[in-house]
Design a protein around this motif. Structure first.
Motif, PDB file in Angstrom:
ATOM      1  N   ASP A 169       0.817  -1.212   0.000  1.00  0.00           N
ATOM      2  CA  ASP A 169       0.000   0.000   0.000  1.00  0.00           C
ATOM      3  C   ASP A 169       0.854   1.268   0.000  1.00  0.00           C
ATOM      4  O   ASP A 169       0.480   2.293  -0.581  1.00  0.00           O
ATOM      5  CB  ASP A 169      -0.958  -0.006   1.209  1.00  0.00           C
ATOM      6  CG  ASP A 169      -2.039  -1.070   1.030  1.00  0.00           C
ATOM      7  OD1 ASP A 169      -2.219  -1.569  -0.110  1.00  0.00           O
ATOM      8  OD2 ASP A 169      -2.702  -1.414   2.021  1.00  0.00           O
ATOM      9  N   SER A 170       2.028   1.166   0.613  1.00  0.00           N
ATOM     10  CA  SER A 170       2.888   2.353   0.648  1.00  0.00           C
ATOM     11  C   SER A 170       3.385   2.718  -0.754  1.00  0.00           C
ATOM     12  O   SER A 170       3.489   3.886  -1.107  1.00  0.00           O
ATOM     13  CB  SER A 170       4.086   2.095   1.580  1.00  0.00           C
ATOM     14  OG  SER A 170       4.769   0.932   1.116  1.00  0.00           O
ATOM     15  N   GLU A 171       3.665   1.692  -1.556  1.00  0.00           N
ATOM     16  CA  GLU A 171       4.110   1.956  -2.930  1.00  0.00           C
ATOM     17  C   GLU A 171       2.960   2.504  -3.771  1.00  0.00           C
ATOM     18  O   GLU A 171       3.149   3.391  -4.604  1.00  0.00           O
ATOM     19  CB  GLU A 171       4.663   0.667  -3.571  1.00  0.00           C
ATOM     20  CG  GLU A 171       5.978   0.199  -2.982  1.00  0.00           C
ATOM     21  CD  GLU A 171       7.070   1.241  -3.123  1.00  0.00           C
ATOM     22  OE1 GLU A 171       7.570   1.433  -4.240  1.00  0.00           O
ATOM     23  OE2 GLU A 171       7.390   1.918  -2.114  1.00  0.00           O
ATOM     24  N   SER A 178       0.641   7.020  -6.576  1.00  0.00           N
ATOM     25  CA  SER A 178      -0.588   7.819  -6.768  1.00  0.00           C
ATOM     26  C   SER A 178      -0.303   9.317  -6.721  1.00  0.00           C
ATOM     27  O   SER A 178      -1.166  10.127  -7.035  1.00  0.00           O
ATOM     28  CB  SER A 178      -1.638   7.456  -5.721  1.00  0.00           C
ATOM     29  OG  SER A 178      -1.255   7.949  -4.459  1.00  0.00           O
ATOM     30  N   LYS A 179       0.900   9.689  -6.335  1.00  0.00           N
ATOM     31  CA  LYS A 179       1.274  11.110  -6.348  1.00  0.00           C
ATOM     32  C   LYS A 179       1.387  11.654  -7.774  1.00  0.00           C
ATOM     33  O   LYS A 179       1.232  12.839  -8.009  1.00  0.00           O
ATOM     34  CB  LYS A 179       2.599  11.319  -5.596  1.00  0.00           C
ATOM     35  CG  LYS A 179       2.561  10.976  -4.121  1.00  0.00           C
ATOM     36  CD  LYS A 179       1.902  12.074  -3.317  1.00  0.00           C
ATOM     37  CE  LYS A 179       1.830  11.910  -1.826  1.00  0.00           C
ATOM     38  NZ  LYS A 179       2.251  10.692  -1.183  1.00  0.00           N
ATOM     39  N   PHE A 180       1.764  10.771  -8.701  1.00  0.00           N
ATOM     40  CA  PHE A 180       1.950  11.259 -10.079  1.00  0.00           C
ATOM     41  C   PHE A 180       1.105  10.531 -11.130  1.00  0.00           C
ATOM     42  O   PHE A 180       1.122  10.903 -12.300  1.00  0.00           O
ATOM     43  CB  PHE A 180       3.441  11.206 -10.467  1.00  0.00           C
ATOM     44  CG  PHE A 180       4.068   9.832 -10.364  1.00  0.00           C
ATOM     45  CD1 PHE A 180       4.685   9.417  -9.186  1.00  0.00           C
ATOM     46  CD2 PHE A 180       4.047   8.947 -11.439  1.00  0.00           C
ATOM     47  CE1 PHE A 180       5.264   8.155  -9.087  1.00  0.00           C
ATOM     48  CE2 PHE A 180       4.630   7.688 -11.354  1.00  0.00           C
ATOM     49  CZ  PHE A 180       5.240   7.289 -10.175  1.00  0.00           C
ATOM     50  N   ALA A 181       0.376   9.484 -10.699  1.00  0.00           N
ATOM     51  CA  ALA A 181      -0.451   8.771 -11.693  1.00  0.00           C
ATOM     52  C   ALA A 181      -1.717   8.242 -11.024  1.00  0.00           C
ATOM     53  O   ALA A 181      -1.677   7.823  -9.872  1.00  0.00           O
ATOM     54  CB  ALA A 181       0.323   7.603 -12.309  1.00  0.00           C
ATOM     55  N   THR A 182      -2.807   8.274 -11.759  1.00  0.00           N
ATOM     56  CA  THR A 182      -4.039   7.676 -11.229  1.00  0.00           C
ATOM     57  C   THR A 182      -4.168   6.251 -11.751  1.00  0.00           C
ATOM     58  O   THR A 182      -3.687   5.919 -12.835  1.00  0.00           O
ATOM     59  CB  THR A 182      -5.279   8.473 -11.668  1.00  0.00           C
ATOM     60  OG1 THR A 182      -5.369   8.436 -13.099  1.00  0.00           O
ATOM     61  CG2 THR A 182      -5.202   9.915 -11.204  1.00  0.00           C
TER      62      THR A 182
END
Lengths: 340, 340, 340, 340
Positions: free
Chosen positions: C295-297, C302-306
């Protein structure tokens, strides 16, 4: 109090009841796969003159109509009926509930006219937009109708001819079939089997505790009918109950004979009403009799007899319905006449 | 050849199309959960004067009618309509297909009369047997009707009053709402939002490529509508397409303005026909015009213009329908008149 | 922000859009009875190698599945699918809503195994009680599956053989058919047309604004399909919109070519993820890629891609899905890799 | 030949039959609006400790399940059940036929586990995509289950608690309720009425000719149930037939007493089988007993007793089911043991 509300107020004819009692503790397979059901189906096929007919027993009328009609139709099809048809009014939308539109044709004292039917079907197929409309997929008629009237043999033959020209199955609701056959001057059970694709022989109103016998001379119209019936919740675990009852009804002409009594009593009641000066609303030859009565007269009669208020027929007047049954006695009618 | 068959023969108004092109390569979430849909819903709520209304976009008219009606009704309920209602004739039984009877009331040039409605409902609840009948669960009307006619504000208020007395939701089919609003002397969008429980603002026929905006001022009548719409197959993956189109239509009064053009052109066409001596079959103030023409005249006109043959209206005569759209030009009408 | 949530986030391929714009103000008949739809159907028949196939355009995937399946089945029949099938999970019960049970078979990375199918059908018919059970009436598969996997030609041939042995129509959901064909080493569109009885060529996810082309090489399985589609609310007034789009997609191999791009980009993304040490959850060759991520990855990416969180796959780990589309650019993938 | 196929092979308990005979020629109103039905409903309310409960009589089990479930659910809702639930396997898709998905939870010897239920519901509402999925709208359980097992009072209380937390009605199929109550160490009819929102008391398998009594302590969950029942074809014209039977069954504890006999006989049969060395497949305390038998042993026993082959349980072995009924005599069991 005398009761002429309906023909399902009593239980079963005593001979039917007796057979239920005699067989009560026997053990048989369920779902109509028993010997009694097989025997009853055989008697019905014989009476219909159709050795290859599908015969299947269901529980009640609304259920039978919805199950058969849904079985006959594809999703894009609806069922035609006289506007007064039972399926169009008093079955709580059971046909629509399984997805099919009821297509109402003008009723003539409860009957569909073959010329109307032909016009409807011709107009439908001539309409450029018919692809946007519900396809007529079956014709529903009843014998007798909601108004107690009967199709003549010629009328039935005409309807059958139009249906077959347009490849539309003809389905007859026979909730009161026994009363119709007893009253008809020319239509026999064999005629019905010959002219209809599917019909049912009503038990509930004609001497049974309950039960309706679906007959189809074209079983390919109702594929996998066992599963279809089960899906409609119309399958009895103890299916033999209908077999036993219909076996009794189709032994020694019991069905015809007891229904004949109801018709005779109804005609006596009708004659007495007419002699008293009341006007029949419809000229019914069967066990349902309709009169247009001043409300004050209806009120007066209701002191000694029950009957149904059907609809208004003018200011302070109502159509009322009197129904006799296989169990209506001479004494009931005599008492009615004496109090009238 | 001039075309007056229908108002869905063209694509979208150029301003609508332009917005689809401008936004085409943007990436947005699906299913109407995007910003454009939110914005369009906001504009519609504002135009309706209902800040709390549910707004949901569907694709087409039959779909919208079936989905909304099925959402409003419980299983034992049916929907009332004028007998000429679109749901009763040209939607292939979509309402029945989801299990509900269409209950036809007498139509008056396509309209339901509040007195008829009240009588129907009173009679229903007074009928001892109503437990055996389909419960009236909603009223369907359209604005304009199938015959191009319009309810006056007073008529709408009467229908709304009867509905609310009997706790029956009032649903308006607005497939051609823009044309109705453009033509009505007294009914506004805010009136409709005030008087109807649910209605839809038609896009397909009024300037959009496709799309209908369902509006409900009582969202509790349509619980879990998102899932219900999905189940009906009525959910667009790229839901923004309707959002973008309705945003354009509800910006700078585009919707009203382009529909007004259609009405003006229809009235010019009507006047020309009347001057030519043809008889309007119905006195329609909107973009659909009906005439009763001798078949020979219909034949003659069909050489230079397309239109729909609606039904026969006597020997060798037919009701014909001419429809203008937001895109009908002055020159179209002038050419029509010159050839008439 | 980069977007890999789904393949329906954009509008249409520019060439498709251009044709919609060019034809926008033309006037054509409705309901798919126009020239563009006829031409598109012809191109599709040619691409499928089936000159006699029925081709019909619908709007979206759930709608198409429900409409086709309801068209193929009789009331007593259900549809078999892998348990992960879209119809069994994410279509809000649309199939059941039209009355049919979804019969789930064990899925193997989204695929139905021919041996499982054969066993299921044999067991069914050997079961003495099968008359009380829903009859298997069609097989639903998808290509690619929900997990992005593909049937090999041999697997498809086996399924087709079993289906035909048991006289069960084989229906393929091709929502992402273009991506499947682009990725498959051996299955061609002609193979699909030869082995399936009905399938659809997905437009919505493969370059169109919307639209799915139903193809059936056995049109007798879908009688009166026009009316059936109308009843399901699945008929577009401006049916030409799909015709125009599919004509564009089936001209100069546009459909195949643009879908090929999505697959190439997906495989580049997959390779980058694998090189980064992430484990594919399923070995998908198509434009959907699944990974089991801590989940951490997932949070970090998710910071730069949905992308979509699909399901848990262990403590603090989730299956995530990345989807590319015909519009995913080299630069999108490069940026993704650079930030990974 | 001894018969242990099922508990619906005989007719009615003699006391029930006697009452049907005694009342046979009485005339009463139809549709359950008679005095007998009112009296039976009163006795049932008393036995349940629920003076305000809705009590409605239907004909058979599949019908009752489909009618009640369809009554409880809105269109977008489905019903949860153990995967082995009768509605999921042997009711021919009756629930789906009225439009609702059956949502299968893992069964534990036929039972739903409260922890599984809670997890299912939590996961559902936590799933971002749940708007695209069938909403869980009711829980179906049976007492006893398809495997003859029983919920303990604690298990029932847990299920009820989870249901009420999520506002999900709890519905119990009581086709064999009498046998369950007779066998349960701790669950009473009053507990069931307290913990379930709707349940039915089975008559068909427990001493009646036919008939199931639906009881709801929250009648608002089943509005207009009379019409709903009629629409489902589940209304008997002679509704008194169930009233008379249930009055007899709920007089002097007849229902409980005769069901107790079946359980005692079943346990004797079970003990004899175990002593003979056969392995129960499930440890059932009720009138259904399941064993895993070598096919040769099944073959041997089938020479003197009928029973059902349920499913394979290994090579050359089958699960078989023996069922006793209220009418199984000591002598039947003794003969069975002597021949075993």
């Amino acid at each position: 109090m005398l009761h002429f509300d309906s023909d399902y107020m009593e239980g079963a004819h005593p001979k039917v009841m007796q057979r239920l009692v005699e067989t009560n503790l026997e053990q048989t397979p369920g779902y109509g796969l028993d010997e009694y059901s097989a025997k009853a189906a055989g008697l019905i096929r014989e009476a219909c003159g159709c050795p290859g007919a599908l015969v299947h027993f269901l529980v009640g009328g609304t259920q039978t109509n919805a199950t058969v009609i849904d079985g006959l139709l594809r999703r894009y099809e609806g069922v035609m009926t006289a506007d007064s048809g039972h399926i169009n009014s008093h079955e709580a939308g059971a046909v629509e509930s399984s997805g099919h539109k009821v297509l109402a044709l003008p009723g003539h004292q409860g009957k569909v006219d073959a010329a109307d039917l032909e016009r409807y079907l011709s107009d439908f197929y001539n309409d450029e937009n018919h692809g946007h409309m519900v396809q007529p997929g079956a014709l529903y008629i009843s014998f007798p109708t909601e108004w107690g009237t009967l199709y003549s043999l010629e009328e039935l033959e005409s309807l059958s001819r139009v249906c077959h020209t347009f490849k539309i199955p003809l389905y007859m609701d026979g909730a009161r079939l026994g009363y119709g056959l007893a009253a008809s001057p020319d239509v026999t059970l064999k005629d019905i089997a010959r002219l209809c694709d599917v019909f049912y022989i009503g038990g509930t109103k004609c001497g049974a505790l309950f039960g309706e016998a679906v007959v189809s001379t074209r079983p390919e119209l109702l594929p996998h009918f066992f599963t279809h019936v089960k899906q409609h919740g119309a399958m009895m675990a103890k299916g033999r109950l209908q077999g036993i009852q219909f076996e009794a009804l189709f032994t020694d002409n019991l069905y015809t004979e007891i229904c004949g009594n109801a018709v005779r009593q109804a005609l006596r009641l009708k004659q007495a009403m007419v002699e008293k000066g009341y006007r029949p609303y419809v000229d019914s030859p069967t066990n349902q009799q309709f009169f247009c009565l001043p409300d004050s007269e209806a009120e007066r009669i209701s002191k000694f007899a029950t009957f149904e208020i059907w609809a208004p027929c003018g200011p302070m007047q109502s159509i009322v319905r009197f129904v006799t049954s296989w169990n209506t006695g001479d004494s009931d009618i005599e008492e009615f006449i004496s109090k009238l």
